[in-house]
Enzyme design. Structure first.
Site, short mmCIF file in Angstrom:
data_model
loop_
_atom_site.label_atom_id
_atom_site.label_comp_id
_atom_site.label_asym_id
_atom_site.label_seq_id
_atom_site.Cartn_x
_atom_site.Cartn_y
_atom_site.Cartn_z
N LYS A 64 -5.22 3.11 -3.17
CA LYS A 64 -4.51 2.47 -2.06
C LYS A 64 -5.43 2.36 -0.83
CE LYS A 64 -0.50 1.66 -4.04
NZ LYS A 64 -0.03 0.29 -4.30
N SER A 105 0.85 -1.19 0.00
CA SER A 105 0.00 0.00 0.00
C SER A 105 0.89 1.24 0.00
CB SER A 105 -0.92 -0.07 1.22
OG SER A 105 -1.82 1.00 1.21
N TYR A 139 -4.53 7.53 -7.28
CA TYR A 139 -3.57 6.67 -6.57
C TYR A 139 -3.96 6.55 -5.09
CZ TYR A 139 0.96 4.93 -4.86
OH TYR A 139 1.97 4.19 -4.27
N1 LIG Z 1 8.44 3.99 -4.61
C1 LIG Z 1 7.78 4.52 -3.59
O1 LIG Z 1 8.19 5.55 -3.01
C2 LIG Z 1 6.51 3.87 -3.10
C3 LIG Z 1 5.89 4.41 -1.96
C4 LIG Z 1 4.72 3.82 -1.49
C5 LIG Z 1 4.20 2.71 -2.13
N2 LIG Z 1 4.82 2.21 -3.23
C6 LIG Z 1 4.21 1.03 -3.88
O2 LIG Z 1 5.20 0.04 -4.05
C7 LIG Z 1 4.84 -0.83 -5.13
C8 LIG Z 1 6.05 -1.02 -6.03
O3 LIG Z 1 6.38 0.21 -6.62
P1 LIG Z 1 7.88 0.62 -7.03
O4 LIG Z 1 8.21 1.81 -6.25
O5 LIG Z 1 8.76 -0.56 -7.00
O6 LIG Z 1 7.56 1.12 -8.50
P2 LIG Z 1 8.12 0.70 -9.94
O7 LIG Z 1 9.60 0.63 -9.91
O8 LIG Z 1 7.46 1.65 -10.86
O9 LIG Z 1 7.56 -0.77 -10.15
C9 LIG Z 1 6.21 -1.02 -10.41
C10 LIG Z 1 6.05 -2.49 -10.78
O10 LIG Z 1 4.67 -2.73 -11.09
C11 LIG Z 1 4.60 -3.43 -12.33
N3 LIG Z 1 3.36 -3.12 -13.03
C12 LIG Z 1 2.82 -1.90 -13.27
N4 LIG Z 1 1.72 -2.01 -14.01
C13 LIG Z 1 1.54 -3.35 -14.25
C14 LIG Z 1 0.60 -4.11 -14.97
N5 LIG Z 1 -0.42 -3.53 -15.63
N6 LIG Z 1 0.73 -5.45 -15.00
C15 LIG Z 1 1.76 -6.06 -14.36
N7 LIG Z 1 2.69 -5.39 -13.66
C16 LIG Z 1 2.59 -4.05 -13.62
C17 LIG Z 1 5.83 -2.95 -13.11
O11 LIG Z 1 6.23 -3.91 -14.07
P3 LIG Z 1 6.06 -3.76 -15.67
O12 LIG Z 1 6.18 -2.31 -16.00
O13 LIG Z 1 7.16 -4.62 -16.18
O14 LIG Z 1 4.71 -4.32 -15.93
C18 LIG Z 1 6.87 -2.88 -11.99
O15 LIG Z 1 7.47 -4.13 -11.81
C19 LIG Z 1 3.65 -0.16 -5.82
O16 LIG Z 1 2.45 -0.80 -5.43
C20 LIG Z 1 3.68 1.27 -5.27
O17 LIG Z 1 2.42 1.86 -5.27
C21 LIG Z 1 5.96 2.76 -3.73
#
Ligand SMILES: NC(=O)c1ccc[n+]([C@@H]2O[C@H](COP(=O)([O-])OP(=O)(O)OC[C@H]3O[C@@H](n4cnc5c(N)ncnc54)[C@H](OP(=O)(O)O)[C@@H]3O)[C@@H](O)[C@H]2O)c1
Length: 257
Positions: free
Chosen positions: A159, A141, A155
């Site tokens: 969440k 989340s 977004y």
């Molecule tokens: N980074 C932060 O600061 C942060 C903070 C709070 C929460 N989060 C949460 O953490 C989680 C991971 O995010 P991250 O920061 O690692 O971001 P990221 O580097 O942008 O990675 C997002 C991942 O989701 C996959 N994805 C997106 N759309 C998809 C789809 N339609 N089908 C299948 N896979 C899909 C992408 O793979 P493909 O593009 O290869 O499909 C990628 O592996 C997310 O749920 C995000 O909301 C992140």
């Protein structure tokens, strides 16, 4: 601790999902990694030590497409004999950064498809296996579930909805442990995107928070969060069921390292 457990990780091609897949493999689990980027999944597979390569099953696909989610389950069943011990619902998108006044309903729906309905779809399809194993469902989340940033309405709402879906699973499925985790602000592609696309619409103070964290080297490490997520999806206690936890929450202390 985790010998032979089978875990699906969505969004395993990069960022937190990739780090979580690797952390699970290091703990001895079998991992099914799902994302659209087939090449990135295969790169991850080939980067693993020889003896671990058979423990990782890459399944390319789009989490919003029912047929791809069905294939994910079919391939998991056929490779691991119908065993499934947990899911890390990590795939996510911020969507376009647009004010409520400007964003289209269609754009909101897409964010909900990726961040909410995919969790419902995959969890529903996996329920028979998870009930049998007494499995765990972890949803990645965000702090945005309870805090609004300018331009992030879809977004944040998605969440918050995902957190409630976790509570509902926890209330309805006595054999399953479900929880939502807030991973903090991480040094991943999502933050690159915010710094690249957020300036026009986000408030200057909000935008400066994220650019400042990067400039000061204070973005969180996905590898550290992944260690906690991997331990949780393998061993989370029932008493955590239904909760929304910051990854540094005191209640999760037993799952650090
Ligand atoms: N980074 C932060 O600061 C942060 C903070 C709070 C929460 N989060 C949460 O953490 C989680 C991971 O995010 P991250 O920061 O690692 O971001 P990221 O580097 O942008 O990675 C997002 C991942 O989701 C996959 N994805 C997106 N759309 C998809 C789809 N339609 N089908 C299948 N896979 C899909 C992408 O793979 P493909 O593009 O290869 O499909 C990628 O592996 C997310 O749920 C995000 O909301 C992140």
């Amino acid at each position: 601790m985790s010998a032979q457990k089978v875990i699906i990780v969505t969004g395993a091609s990069m960022g937190l999902g990739k780090a979580t897949a690797k952390a699970l493999l290091e703990r001895g689990a079998r991992v099914v990694g799902f994302a659209r980027s087939a090449e990135a999944l295969w790169d991850l597979a080939h980067s693993l030590p020889q003896e671990v390569q058979t423990h990782f099953l890459p399944v390319p696909g789009d989490i919003t497409r029912g047929e791809d989610v069905a294939r994910l389950l079919e391939q998991t069943r056929s490779r691991f004999g119908g065993q499934l011990d947990g899911i890390v619902h990590n795939a996510g998108t911020l969507g376009g950064i647009e004010r409520v006044a400007d964003v289209s309903v269609q754009a909101w729906k897409h964010v909900f498809d990726v961040n909410v309905f995919s969790i419902l779809d995959l969890t529903q399809r996996a329920l028979p296996l998870l009930r049998t194993s007494g499995g765990r469902v972890l949803v990645v989340s965000s702090g945005a579930a309870t805090h609004a940033y300018t331009g992030w309405s879809s977004y944040s709402a998605s969440k918050a909805a995902a957190n409630m879906l976790v509570q509902s699973i926890a209330a309805e499925e006595p054999r399953i442990t479900a929880l939502a985790i807030r991973p903090g602000v991480l040094d991943t592609g999502m933050q690159d995107y915010i710094r690249r696309e957020g300036k026009e619409v986000m408030k200057p103070s909000e935008y400066a928070k994220f650019t400042g964290l990067k400039a000061d080297g204070k973005l969180g490490s996905p590898d550290l969060v992944a260690k906690v997520l991997s331990r949780l999806v393998l061993t989370a206690d029932q008493e955590l069921n239904g909760g929304f936890y910051n990854w540094t929450d005191e209640a999760l202390e037993p799952y650090v390292m």
